[in-house]
Design an enzyme around this catalytic site. Structure first.
Site, PDB file in Angstrom:
ATOM      1  N   GLY A 240      11.785  55.231  23.198  1.00  0.00           N
ATOM      2  CA  GLY A 240      11.613  56.672  23.003  1.00  0.00           C
ATOM      3  C   GLY A 240      11.523  57.381  24.346  1.00  0.00           C
ATOM      4  O   GLY A 240      12.231  58.333  24.608  1.00  0.00           O
ATOM      5  N   ALA A 510      -1.972  52.957  24.240  1.00  0.00           N
ATOM      6  CA  ALA A 510      -2.648  51.660  24.214  1.00  0.00           C
ATOM      7  C   ALA A 510      -4.162  51.831  24.292  1.00  0.00           C
ATOM      8  O   ALA A 510      -4.916  51.220  23.529  1.00  0.00           O
ATOM      9  CB  ALA A 510      -2.153  50.792  25.371  1.00  0.00           C
ATOM     10  N   ILE A 612      -6.414  45.074  31.794  1.00  0.00           N
ATOM     11  CA  ILE A 612      -5.065  44.828  31.292  1.00  0.00           C
ATOM     12  C   ILE A 612      -5.213  44.077  29.970  1.00  0.00           C
ATOM     13  O   ILE A 612      -5.745  42.970  29.919  1.00  0.00           O
ATOM     14  CB  ILE A 612      -4.240  44.037  32.330  1.00  0.00           C
ATOM     15  CG1 ILE A 612      -4.074  44.885  33.607  1.00  0.00           C
ATOM     16  CG2 ILE A 612      -2.886  43.639  31.770  1.00  0.00           C
ATOM     17  CD1 ILE A 612      -3.483  46.270  33.408  1.00  0.00           C
ATOM     18  N   PRO A 615      -1.362  40.747  29.722  1.00  0.00           N
ATOM     19  CA  PRO A 615      -0.533  40.788  30.935  1.00  0.00           C
ATOM     20  C   PRO A 615       0.967  40.673  30.668  1.00  0.00           C
ATOM     21  O   PRO A 615       1.759  41.170  31.471  1.00  0.00           O
ATOM     22  CB  PRO A 615      -1.027  39.591  31.756  1.00  0.00           C
ATOM     23  CG  PRO A 615      -1.975  38.836  30.903  1.00  0.00           C
ATOM     24  CD  PRO A 615      -2.372  39.689  29.744  1.00  0.00           C
ATOM     25  N   VAL A 686      -0.487  51.804  31.368  1.00  0.00           N
ATOM     26  CA  VAL A 686       0.374  51.397  32.478  1.00  0.00           C
ATOM     27  C   VAL A 686       1.824  51.848  32.279  1.00  0.00           C
ATOM     28  O   VAL A 686       2.626  51.784  33.196  1.00  0.00           O
ATOM     29  CB  VAL A 686       0.408  49.870  32.692  1.00  0.00           C
ATOM     30  CG1 VAL A 686      -0.925  49.369  33.200  1.00  0.00           C
ATOM     31  CG2 VAL A 686       0.814  49.137  31.423  1.00  0.00           C
ATOM     32  N   GLY A 687       2.154  52.303  31.069  1.00  0.00           N
ATOM     33  CA  GLY A 687       3.554  52.540  30.698  1.00  0.00           C
ATOM     34  C   GLY A 687       4.237  53.582  31.558  1.00  0.00           C
ATOM     35  O   GLY A 687       5.449  53.527  31.763  1.00  0.00           O
ATOM     36  N   GLU A 688       3.498  54.538  32.061  1.00  0.00           N
ATOM     37  CA  GLU A 688       4.107  55.577  32.885  1.00  0.00           C
ATOM     38  C   GLU A 688       3.826  55.352  34.360  1.00  0.00           C
ATOM     39  O   GLU A 688       4.608  55.750  35.218  1.00  0.00           O
ATOM     40  CB  GLU A 688       3.617  56.953  32.423  1.00  0.00           C
ATOM     41  CG  GLU A 688       4.054  57.201  30.985  1.00  0.00           C
ATOM     42  CD  GLU A 688       3.859  58.615  30.493  1.00  0.00           C
ATOM     43  OE1 GLU A 688       2.946  59.292  30.992  1.00  0.00           O
ATOM     44  OE2 GLU A 688       4.615  59.032  29.604  1.00  0.00           O
TER      45      GLU A 688
END
Ligand SMILES: Cc1cc2nc3c(=O)[nH]c(=O)nc-3n(C[C@H](O)[C@H](O)[C@H](O)COP(=O)(O)OP(=O)(O)OC[C@H]3O[C@@H](n4cnc5c(N)ncnc54)[C@H](O)[C@@H]3O)c2cc1C
Ligand code: SF4
Lengths: 729, 316
Positions: A240, A510, A612, A615, A686-688
């Protein structure tokens, strides 16, 4: 569950499942083609028809005439709905462009009709038979003009200290202008929906969407019906990147088609329409000024940017990170979103920061050079542990310096090329570059329901998995909290019948959704404790232990189901804190000394993003961001036809995303940090973060390799070919 | 895509006769280009003649000491053929730089020669394009157009598109010929220069093929000794059309031949430019690109072509 203060030591600090590497549990379904994506859900409703969109071929104006008689008479066609037959549809808050209805054309490839037929081929064949006449209006499509007109005007979003005095006094200053390109999300799966609104009553939508509730509400607004009549399912999403945060034309056209024909209708946006019909990241022009003392300490920033948007949109706010990433007492930042006639710009992975850091982090490199400093040391020197605009606001956990140090060590920064243009291997110039990364860590209310059935736990939430690993981390969260094994937990996602979650976006998914599942599990534990008549119980190894009781979860309810539901609500104590994620990127590039082709040879990211959760899936997110950063740096840019007002390279042959051959060895290191102010799991997104700063690191490495400073993205060879070394030998 | 009828033929002459006789007929080989164009309704044939069964899928030695490549030989098979790899390495290298492994398995020699341009405006049926709709005008030549990928030489006031084939650039530098059969059963042989037409006022006419005429083979002359090189420059490392490509055959004494791709409506080569090869890249390009008419956005191709040749010459 209310999250009103930083969390203490809790079960996640002694985790068994959370934080451990688990391969994604939906992986097998995906690689065997059994994960059902929206367009292929042939089984969910019988007698499906296929709709094909027709799009406007002007950027601005009015449709004066449409003749669909030939299309209606074509073989297999069940219905044709043209925009002229409808009033403009109500616009949901989240949308800027009108999706359908009325005679006005606001942008190129706006949907103006849908043809519904038995097969795709019939619908597509008939679509081209529709005759359209337009009255074209003049539009504004050139961002350069807007920049010339607008720079140094408008209200700054921040104006702290005395910027002008600081620049006047500073021994070292930088003042440069940079450009980033408009980009397409270019996710693998196009926008696609099947809608069953056959009887005009209940509307069921199988779609590909990141935000179930937003989109259900948007449908309710658009069609002026009660949201309670709408059910949405989006269990698998083939990417997306922000492009599927909103309701788009696929679902709207399918809904009209279904109501008209009385049968379920499916519509996918063909790839060549996506670039102009749907949303994209706006290009920007940015001017950055930095002032520093001869000791290297930054005294002032000034950052001004323009981006384009349709009237009412917010564009690409590229200045935001400049407000708090580095120390410095004086700063002025301003963003001008310009109303232009190009298609709708909206959020794309790290909206704002991706473009802003692409520029700020080159400026930092240029500044370090002027100061004669190592760019790593320059950043370390200018770290801040408080928001520099509001020094009373501390960062909760900010380990940026550690990211820089660890990155430099692991990358071998000390052995880097020191003289721009100074290292050569055959025909290739070798260079090294680095950049800092920063992205906020927002959280959103997120709910879930859990059902304990004979020792198995079912988790239901409308959270989506857009390829990110939500299924896996939510399973881990529930298993951890309930003391169960992952195989005894089943997570069901992406359905409006389930409790409302944060959804996926803004790297809040998340953190928020795992906290929501945790809240629901705690509610379940309380019910169980109550049932057992104890104040407190421990949940471990699939059993509940309380006082004398030690029982398998399967035995506590005699085959009866126990259901609990809750959501996590994040308190406003966070408003007093700066919560962010940080990183450092290091890259090595080779630039062909003859042709200017740039190939990335090695990449390292060090991330500070709280706990995290897994991982493996976290690493996937970061290397995905790094890959997108390579595209942003080197190839991805939508070419604007500045007279006709559209993006010309509107397919995946013309818009070049990175391919395998472009991506070298990628290494990711996560710092072992937690953030107790973020969520009960002490996690952040962490995605961005993964994409932030990557493009600048590559740009800095190109400079280091060639001595050529490029200030415009994508950094294609034509931007440097005239400055490359002479080919005479 | 519009409805069409379909037939398979087994004999090339029969295919050509049928193609001339049935209105708006087209041959289909691998279909990797034609089917896309049909879906976009850039090409709207009423009848498809599948030439896959014509048996033209062999590479055989010729009496002159060259090779005869059947029109249906796939790009994958051609690039991997040991005779081609040994004696015509420039051709192998050009082929493997094109498209992707899957596409090369389907793409054929004849189809590759006849693939259409990748001009973005040609692909957008909402835009005026003389090549797609003769007389409609050329969007790429209007003010504000995006032209970075388009041609710089051999173009006209009607069209500035390039021919995108890599294979054809290598065939050009090899002096290959195209063998055809006409609708009346006549066999013709055309040099690549004769085969490809410049746009002039009629950019819709791209080749010298007559109505119904079918490509049966490509003929390679005896091997040309020397170093064979193909340098394809593009923005990403793979799976993209050339910004500029250079095919080079150079003898140990420094003489040789040069052809360019990505700059013109056909593979671009000139005898006087070949003759200048011993003097170096800038001497070659001064002749080869003489008369170029780039746009502001694609003028870089002039420099890039010269530097790409210089890179090859420096490699030895
Ligand atoms: C994604 C993508 C990337 C690509 N990248 C590259 C690249 O980097 N470099 C490159 O060079 N090419 C590239 N191509 C183009 C590819 O090489 C061509 O599509 C292919 O060679 C066409 O061969 P075909 O057999 O499939 O032709 P078809 O699609 O079957 O036919 C193409 C045309 O040739 C005609 N035709 C076919 N055979 C004959 C014959 N024997 N006689 C007369 N007419 C005939 C057809 O009527 C049609 O007009 C790419 C294609 C795609 C889809
Ligand atoms: S350059 Fe040629 S192919 Fe492109 S729009 Fe103009 S006429 Fe059409």
């Amino acid at each position: 569950m209310d999250f009103n203060q930083s969390t203490e030591d809790n079960l996640f600090d002694h985790a068994r499942v959370i934080g451990k590497p688990h391969a994604r549990i939906d992986g097998l379904l995906k690689v065997t083609g059994r994960a059902p994506y929206a367009y292929e859900r042939h089984d969910v409703a019988a007698n499906q028809l296929v709709g094909y969109p027709v799009c406007a071929t002007i950027a601005r104006g009015k449709i004066t005439h449409m003749d669909a008689s030939a299309a209606r008479a074509a073989p297999g066609v069940a219905a044709v709905i043209t925009t002229l037959e409808l009033e403009p549809l109500a616009r949901a808050d989240s949308n800027v462009a009108h999706l359908f209805g009325g005679a006005t054309v606001e942008h190129y490839h706006q949907a103006i009709a849908v043809v519904v037929a038995d097969t795709l081929e019939q619908a597509r064949g008939a679509a081209s038979l529709i005759e359209v006449r337009y009255e074209e209006a003049k539009g504004v499509f050139d961002l350069e003009d807007a920049w010339t007109r607008l720079q140094s005007t408008g209200e700054p979003v921040a104006n702290v200290g005395d910027v002008d005095a600081a620049f006047a006094a500073a021994p070292v200053t930088l003042d440069e202008t940079y450009r980033t390109a408009s980009q397409s999300h270019a996710m693998m799966e196009p926008h696609a929906s099947i809608v069953d609104w056959s009887d005009g009553g209940q509307m069921t939508v199988w779609t590909s969407n990141q935000m179930i509730q937003w989109t259900r509400q948007a449908l309710a607004t658009t069609f002026d019906i009660d949201a309670g009549r709408i059910r949405l399912e989006s269990p698998y999403v083939g990417g997306g990147f922000g492009g599927k945060l909103w309701l788009r034309a696929d679902a709207v056209l399918a809904a009209f088609g279904s109501r008209e024909t009385g049968r379920p209708v499916k519509v996918a946006l063909p790839r060549p329409m996506i670039f102009n019909n749907a949303t994209h990241r706006s290009g920007t022009i940015q001017r950055l000024r930095i002032a520093a003392g001869s000791d290297g300490k930054i005294t002032a920033f000034e950052h001004a940017a323009v981006s384009h948007t349709l009237l009412g949109g917010s564009g690409e706010d590229a200045v935001n990170q400049t407000r708090c990433f580095y120390a410095g007492e004086n700063r002025r930042v301003a963003h001008h979103p310009i109303d232009m006639g190009l298609p709708e710009s909206a959020d794309m992975r790290a909206p704002g920061e991706a473009s802003g850091l692409a520029v700020l982090e080159i400026a930092m490199d240029e500044m370090a050079e002027k100061l004669g400093m190592d760019p790593v040391a320059f950043r370390i020197l200018n770290d801040t542990q408080v928001n520099p605009e509001e020094p009373s606001k501390p960062f909760t956990e900010r380990h940026f310096v550690e990211c820089l140090r660890k990155g430099a060590d692991n990358f071998g920064w000390a052995e880097r090329n020191l003289k721009p243009g100074g290292r050569r291997e055959g025909q290739w110039l070798i260079g090294h570059g680095m950049a800092g990364a920063y992205r906020g860590a927002p959280t959103m209310t997120s709910g879930a329901r859990v059902r304990l059935q004979n020792g198995r736990l079912i988790v239901e939430t409308d959270m989506t998995d857009i390829g990110t690993g939500s299924y896996t981390i939510l399973t881990q969260t529930a298993a951890e909290t309930m003391g169960m094994e992952m195989q005894d937990v089943e997570v069901r996602l992406g359905n409006s019948a389930y409790p409302t979650s944060s959804g996926s976006g803004g790297q809040f998914g998340a953190t928020s959704a795992t906290a929501g599942v945790y809240a629901a599990c705690v509610a379940l534990q309380q019910q169980i404790a109550k049932r057992l008549n104890v104040d407190e119980a421990r949940f471990e190894k699939g059993r509940v232990v309380a006082g004398q009781t030690d029982m398998a979860l399967a035995d506590i309810a005699d085959g009866e189901e126990i259901v609990a539901e809750d959501s996590i609500n994040f308190g406003d104590f966070k408003d007093e804190l700066e919560i962010g994620t940080f990183g450092a990127h290091f890259v090595e590039v080779a630039v062909n000394a003859y042709t200017g082709e740039t190939r990335v040879r090695r990449m390292l990211a060090v991330c500070d993003a709280g706990r995290i959760l897994n991982p493996i899936t976290a690493r996937s997110q970061v290397i995905g961001g790094m890959t997108m950063g390579v595209g942003a740096a080197l190839t991805e840019g939508m070419s604007v036809d500045t007279e006709r007002g559209f993006f010309v390279n509107h397919d995946l042959a013309g818009y070049e995303v990175a391919v395998h051959a472009d991506i070298p060895e990628q290494e990711v290191i996560f710092l072992d940090t937690t953030d107790a102010a973020s969520s009960p799991l002490k996690a952040k997104g962490v995605g961005e973060l993964g994409i932030c700063g990557v493009a600048a690191a590559i740009g800095n490495a190109i400079y280091n390799a060639t001595g050529i400073r490029i200030r415009e993205y994508p950094m294609t060879l034509d931007r440097m070919i005239d400055q490359l070394p002479s080919t005479e030998r | 895509m519009k409805a069409f009828s379909y037939e398979r033929v087994s004999d090339p002459a029969q295919a050509a006769a049928r193609a001339a006789e049935v209105p708006v007929a087209k041959f289909i080989a691998g279909g990797t280009n034609l089917l896309d164009l049909m879906k976009h309704e850039i090409e709207i044939p009423k009848h498809l003649i599948d030439v896959g069964g014509t048996g033209l899928d062999e590479i055989t030695p010729t009496d002159e000491g060259g090779l005869r490549i059947g029109a249906l030989v796939s790009n994958a098979a051609l690039s991997a053929d040991t005779r081609v790899r040994k004696d015509y390495a420039v051709l192998s290298r050009a082929l493997v730089s094109g498209a992707s492994g899957q596409l090369r398995n389907k793409a054929t020699t004849g189809g590759n020669l006849l693939q259409r341009t990748r001009c973005g405006y040609f692909y957008d049926t909402g835009m005026p394009c003389n090549k797609r709709s003769p007389g409609a005008g050329c969007a790429a030549l209007s003010k504000g157009a995006a032209t970075r990928q388009l041609g710089i030489i051999g173009t006209s006031d009607a069209c500035i598109a390039t021919h995108p084939s890599d294979m054809a650039v290598a065939l050009c530098v090899l002096d290959a010929e195209v063998e055809t059969v006409t609708s009346t059963g006549e066999i013709r042989r055309l040099t690549l220069d004769e085969f490809y037409q410049l746009p002039g006022d009629t950019p819709e006419v791209e080749t010298a093929l007559q109505a119904g005429e079918m490509i049966t083979a490509v003929l390679l002359p005896p091997p040309v000794e020397g170093r064979h090189a193909y340098y394809k420059v593009r923005d990403r490392a793979s799976y993209a059309f050339a910004l500029v490509s250079v095919a080079l055959i150079q003898a140990p004494d420094g003489t040789g031949r040069v052809a360019l791709g990505g700059v013109a409506p056909k593979p671009w080569r000139r005898d006087d430019a070949d003759a200048a090869l011993p003097q170096g890249a800038s001497a070659v390009m001064a002749r080869l690109l003489d008369g170029a008419r780039p746009t502001q956005e694609n003028a870089y191709k002039l420099t890039l072509a010269e530097r790409t040749l210089a890179a090859l010459l420096a490699q030895e």
